[in-house]
Design a protein around this motif. Structure first.
Motif, PDB file in Angstrom:
ATOM      1  N   HIS A 259       1.288  -1.029  -0.088  1.00  0.00           N
ATOM      2  CA  HIS A 259       0.292   0.098   0.228  1.00  0.00           C
ATOM      3  C   HIS A 259       1.032   1.051  -0.347  1.00  0.00           C
ATOM      4  O   HIS A 259       1.030   1.653   0.616  1.00  0.00           O
ATOM      5  CB  HIS A 259      -1.313   0.245   1.588  1.00  0.00           C
ATOM      6  CG  HIS A 259      -1.204   0.899   1.529  1.00  0.00           C
ATOM      7  ND1 HIS A 259      -2.395   1.367   2.490  1.00  0.00           N
ATOM      8  CD2 HIS A 259      -2.158   2.383   0.270  1.00  0.00           C
ATOM      9  CE1 HIS A 259      -3.389   2.568   2.775  1.00  0.00           C
ATOM     10  NE2 HIS A 259      -2.926   3.124   1.384  1.00  0.00           N
ATOM     11  N   VAL A 260       0.984   2.261  -1.277  1.00  0.00           N
ATOM     12  CA  VAL A 260       2.033   2.888  -1.698  1.00  0.00           C
ATOM     13  C   VAL A 260       1.043   4.416  -1.016  1.00  0.00           C
ATOM     14  O   VAL A 260       0.284   4.595  -2.210  1.00  0.00           O
ATOM     15  CB  VAL A 260       2.449   2.952  -2.617  1.00  0.00           C
ATOM     16  CG1 VAL A 260       3.514   3.928  -2.774  1.00  0.00           C
ATOM     17  CG2 VAL A 260       3.408   1.831  -2.466  1.00  0.00           C
ATOM     18  N   SER A 261       1.481   5.358   0.187  1.00  0.00           N
ATOM     19  CA  SER A 261       0.694   6.588  -0.238  1.00  0.00           C
ATOM     20  C   SER A 261       1.472   7.277  -0.752  1.00  0.00           C
ATOM     21  O   SER A 261       2.626   7.373  -0.181  1.00  0.00           O
ATOM     22  CB  SER A 261       0.202   6.839   1.561  1.00  0.00           C
ATOM     23  OG  SER A 261       0.390   8.246   1.949  1.00  0.00           O
ATOM     24  N   VAL A 262       1.239   8.320  -1.606  1.00  0.00           N
ATOM     25  CA  VAL A 262       1.971   9.112  -2.037  1.00  0.00           C
ATOM     26  C   VAL A 262       1.281  11.011  -1.977  1.00  0.00           C
ATOM     27  O   VAL A 262       0.218  11.012  -2.208  1.00  0.00           O
ATOM     28  CB  VAL A 262       2.234   9.713  -3.817  1.00  0.00           C
ATOM     29  CG1 VAL A 262       2.566  10.351  -3.956  1.00  0.00           C
ATOM     30  CG2 VAL A 262       2.343   7.953  -3.916  1.00  0.00           C
ATOM     31  N   LEU A 263       2.298  11.403  -1.157  1.00  0.00           N
ATOM     32  CA  LEU A 263       1.107  13.320  -0.428  1.00  0.00           C
ATOM     33  C   LEU A 263       2.414  13.605  -1.105  1.00  0.00           C
ATOM     34  O   LEU A 263       3.556  13.623  -0.944  1.00  0.00           O
ATOM     35  CB  LEU A 263       0.210  12.568   0.825  1.00  0.00           C
ATOM     36  CG  LEU A 263      -0.349  12.247   0.803  1.00  0.00           C
ATOM     37  CD1 LEU A 263      -1.051  11.976   2.265  1.00  0.00           C
ATOM     38  CD2 LEU A 263      -1.861  12.941   0.509  1.00  0.00           C
ATOM     39  N   PRO A 264       2.173  15.142  -1.136  1.00  0.00           N
ATOM     40  CA  PRO A 264       3.235  16.249  -1.109  1.00  0.00           C
ATOM     41  C   PRO A 264       4.355  16.560   0.555  1.00  0.00           C
ATOM     42  O   PRO A 264       5.917  16.338  -0.126  1.00  0.00           O
ATOM     43  CB  PRO A 264       2.704  17.303  -1.049  1.00  0.00           C
ATOM     44  CG  PRO A 264       0.587  17.208  -1.618  1.00  0.00           C
ATOM     45  CD  PRO A 264       0.898  16.107  -1.034  1.00  0.00           C
ATOM     46  N   PHE A 265       3.686  15.938   1.604  1.00  0.00           N
ATOM     47  CA  PHE A 265       4.496  16.321   2.745  1.00  0.00           C
ATOM     48  C   PHE A 265       4.345  14.870   2.844  1.00  0.00           C
ATOM     49  O   PHE A 265       4.539  14.653   4.653  1.00  0.00           O
ATOM     50  CB  PHE A 265       4.160  16.955   3.741  1.00  0.00           C
ATOM     51  CG  PHE A 265       4.042  18.182   2.726  1.00  0.00           C
ATOM     52  CD1 PHE A 265       5.334  18.727   3.072  1.00  0.00           C
ATOM     53  CD2 PHE A 265       2.917  18.942   2.396  1.00  0.00           C
ATOM     54  CE1 PHE A 265       5.659  20.347   2.338  1.00  0.00           C
ATOM     55  CE2 PHE A 265       3.022  19.933   2.187  1.00  0.00           C
ATOM     56  CZ  PHE A 265       4.640  20.933   1.640  1.00  0.00           C
ATOM     57  N   GLY A 266       3.882  13.694   2.951  1.00  0.00           N
ATOM     58  CA  GLY A 266       4.081  12.006   3.270  1.00  0.00           C
ATOM     59  C   GLY A 266       2.655  12.285   4.066  1.00  0.00           C
ATOM     60  O   GLY A 266       1.936  13.143   4.619  1.00  0.00           O
ATOM     61  N   ALA A 267       2.251  10.443   4.509  1.00  0.00           N
ATOM     62  CA  ALA A 267       1.566  10.550   5.811  1.00  0.00           C
ATOM     63  C   ALA A 267       1.337  10.799   7.036  1.00  0.00           C
ATOM     64  O   ALA A 267       0.675  10.468   8.033  1.00  0.00           O
ATOM     65  CB  ALA A 267       0.870   9.027   5.481  1.00  0.00           C
TER      66      ALA A 267
END
Lengths: 379, 397
Positions: free
Chosen positions: A121-129
């Motif tokens: 499960h890969v979460s990709v966000l500007p500043f992370g999860a």
């Protein structure tokens, strides 16, 4: 037989931004079967400029080429069941849903781990999860200014010409794409360990990835020097205006400087014995550049580059996209392949910067229409 | 265990792009054996006046966590020794100019002959094939060839040099391709040859602009502007050389920003009511936003804007990045100790994994040849006498 290394791998992506979509594209172009799980109105990337024609996004076409599309309305039970079925057969799930919205949609780390224990499960966000800024929003320009290069560009000729202007971002989606590349690397690394540890959660921040590729500035800081866009310019060479465009010139080694002197026609100023010392050349960089620019301004880029390459002087033309599309090198390498883009026709699209076993990778198709889900991806 | 534990890499890479690739893989758990020679030490072992470093680096980001052995590859016995390392490796990585490894007797066929399922990575400026494959290049040239440099710049200014971030994105791409090739080996039993061209990586980062050009469009430099957002840019903040980046995507975000600026009736003005009208009046918007930000501390304004739902971030200098609690919490910035105990900031691996041992840097820069007892003694089983003989003939040198 396909040379695509990830043939057989299944990837599902719920991507409303470039970073997650680019991670999915990297895996898809390397052979993974890629399904975009889209909301009923389609991912917002379908509506993102630049546009090829009315309403046909070049950005989406590039990011989604080769993918399938499945509509999963997570507001309803059916949509959730559709996504769950996709995930039960997937190896990797890439998601950029904001952290605060995940639990309500069943997309939080714990829920997905419980239902799909073998899923990466890969979460990709500007500043992370994770971390104090996990809920901050960012577009590419914000990513670049929070990580590395934002404050450090432009350098060279541009900052010389416009020293008082605001710092300048790298074109396009450079910062977000770094997040995407890191996500693809993280996904494949976690998958590598799946036999030992099962599925796991991979937390990617585009900020972290932008910082990683900007690591040199942090290293310099540790050495006691703070980089600044004005001072970090190469002392001479760099972006050189010519009669018909710009070229890049960078002579780091002694023999390259000697080649440059020959290229310039061995003018008197360049034969000054003091300039044989690289430190002296650095000190007198502006003076050297005045001479080099004066010389180049009356000549064409290709003329200089061709003569310079023969003398092993590192030179490159600043190429426009149209020039790259018809460049014999890129043609030889098969960097572009024609695909059908609905509403815009057959277009040459960049496939991938990798060759495996001496060949470019195959691009399966253009981007999918919303909900276009062929039962078997065409080879 | 770390995810890539058990993977061993024979690392022949030099300069920046290739070493950054194996640096990432080493942080993910691969055992990377860096092959160097006193004849041709890596860039960080010598002064680098172009960058203002007058002595050898005490810490080098991309060499950290790697093992170091000496081999003089110019000697035939050096190539043989290198092949012994390749025989017990999963990956061989190199970044010389095309054909150099062949000339050294270490081309893909030669390595495949000693390790049939080896994954070999070559990183070069223009790729291993084609009319330009012999071109030498550095990061700004990759950006120029690939179009990223041409499109970056002020609308009325020249193109811009893309610096070491260009090298490092090549390295991160290459690392991804290598792990993909390892998956292929696991699935099929076969190794592969991975050829990464730096200029193609530069081009891959402007794929949408290239597609637009293929359709007859002419993408151009647009500075800090965005074709679908306004306001969008870098605005002055309070203080010398202080800036803040702001990007407004939706009408709601514009309303929130206008509310903060609280200019008389700004939120109601029709000329800024939707994206199309804001884009048409972007210059005026930039002036209004800039007048407001110029009175604000960049970090405070960013927090205020984020709280209101607007994407914003101060334009951070390197010291600000190095001190950021968020980046430290994520271990994107880590503290490492110099040999003399001095603590300095370094960059971690750009991901967090929920399972397994902690990834990242766990050793500093190795001394030249520091790990020869382990590699030559334990792994290759060479006796002291054999090693001495190789040193005497300047093969281990």
């Amino acid at each position: 037989m396909s040379n695509a290394p990830l043939t057989g791998l299944r990837v599902v992506a719920r991507a409303s931004g470039v970073a997650a979509a680019y991670a999915a594209r990297l895996l898809g172009t390397m052979g993974a079967e890629l399904t975009l799980a889209e909301p009923p109105q389609g991912t917002p990337l379908r509506r993102e400029p630049p546009f090829l024609t009315d309403g046909v996004s070049a950005l989406f076409a590039y990011l989604a080429a080769g993918a399938r599309s499945r509509v999963c309305d997570l507001q309803g039970e059916d949509g959730r069941a559709t996504l769950a079925a996709l995930l039960s057969e997937a190896d990797i799930f890439i998601d950029d849903t904001p952290v605060v919205e995940r639990a309500a949609l069943g997309l939080d780390e714990a829920s997905l781990a419980a239902k799909h224990p073998d899923l990466v499960h890969v979460s990709v966000l500007p500043f992370g999860a994770y971390g104090p800024k996990a809920d901050w929003k960012a577009e590419d320009i914000n990513v670049q200014h929070s990580s590395s290069e934002g404050n450090l560009l432009p350098n060279g000729l541009a900052v010389e010409m416009f020293p008082d202007r605001p710092p300048l971002k790298i074109y396009g989606h450079f910062g977000e794409m770094q997040g995407g590349i890191a996500a693809a690397l993280g996904a494949l690394s976690a998958l590598w360990a799946r036999d030992e540890v099962g599925g796991q959660f991979v937390d990617i921040a585009s900020q972290d990835a932008g910082l990683a590729v900007g690591a040199f500035a942090i290293q310099r800081l540790g050495d006691g020097s703070i980089e600044h866009r004005v001072e970090r310019s190469f002392r001479y060479g760099g972006v050189i205006p010519c009669a018909d465009g710009y070229l890049e010139m960078l002579t780091l080694e002694q023999r390259q400087w000697e080649g440059l002197v020959k290229l310039l026609g061995e003018p008197e100023w360049a034969l000054d014995p003091a300039l044989e010392d690289s430190l002296e050349r650095s000190r007198r960089g502006p003076e050297l550049n005045r001479h080099i620019r004066e010389w180049a301004l009356t000549r064409n880029v290709d003329e200089i580059v061709e003569a310079g390459q023969k003398l092993s002087v590192p030179l490159a033309r600043y190429k426009t996209p149209a020039e790259i599309l018809r460049d014999p090198q890129e043609r030889h390498r098969g960097l572009f392949q024609p695909v059908e883009v609905d509403g815009a026709g057959m277009l040459d699209m960049l496939v991938s910067p990798f060759h495996f076993d001496g060949k470019p990778l195959p691009l399966r198709s253009g981007p999918p229409a919303l909900g276009e889900y062929r039962s078997k991806v065409e080879a | 265990m770390k995810p890539l534990s058990g993977i061993r890499i024979a690392d022949f890479t030099v300069h920046n792009a290739g070493p950054f690739c194996t640096h990432l893989l080493s942080q993910l758990g691969a055992e990377v054996v860096k092959i160097e020679s006193a004849m041709r030490p890596d860039a960080f072992r010598k002064p680098h006046p172009v960058y203002g470093r007058m002595g050898p680096a005490t810490f080098d980001q991309v060499a950290s966590t790697k093992l170091s052995v000496r081999i003089n590859l110019k000697k035939p016995d050096g190539a043989e020794l290198a092949k012994k390392i390749v025989r017990i490796s999963d990956v061989a990585a190199e970044s010389f100019r095309p054909k150099v490894m062949d000339r050294l007797g270490l081309g893909y066929d030669a390595l495949k002959a000693v390790k049939d399922d080896i994954v070999m990575l070559s990183v070069s400026s223009s790729g291993q094939s084609g009319p330009d494959s012999h071109f030498a290049g550095y990061a700004p040239l990759f950006g120029a060839w690939g179009g990223l440099g041409e499109l970056t710049g002020y609308e009325d200014g020249p193109p811009v040099e893309i610096r070491h971030v260009m090298d490092h994105t090549v390295g991160m791409n290459a690392a991804t391709a290598v792990v993909a090739a390892l998956h292929h080996r696991r699935a099929t039993g076969r190794g592969s040859y991975v050829d990464v061209a730096a200029r193609e990586v530069a081009a891959s980062l402007i794929g949408e602009a290239l597609l637009l050009a293929a359709a007859g469009g002419e993408p151009k430099r647009i500075g800090n502007a965005h074709p679908g957002m306004a306001p969008h840019g870098v605005y002055p903040a309070k203080g010398e050389d202080r800036w803040i980046s702001i990007a407004v995507r939706t009408d709601a975000e514009w309303q929130a920003l206008a509310g903060l600026i609280s200019h008389n009736g700004l939120a109601e003005e029709q000329r800024f009511a939707n994206v199309a009208s804001r884009l048409a009046n972007a210059a005026e918007l930039d002036r209004i936003v800039g007048d407001w930000t110029a009175t604000k501390d960049a970090n405070e304004a960013a927090e205020q804007l984020q709280a209101a739902g607007v994407a914003a971030h101060a334009s951070w200098t390197t010291p600000e990045i190095a001190a950021d609690p968020h980046l430290h919490a994520r271990k994107a910035i880590v503290d490492v100790a110099e040999p003399d105990g001095t603590i300095r900031a370094a960059v971690g691996v750009p991901m967090r994994l929920s399972k397994g041992e902690e990834i990242g840097i766990h050793r500093g820069t190795p001394k030249l040849g520091e790990h020869e007892d382990y590699v030559y003694g334990e792994l290759l089983g060479l006796t002291k006498a054999e090693r001495q003989a190789l040193e005497d003939t300047e093969v281990i040198y």
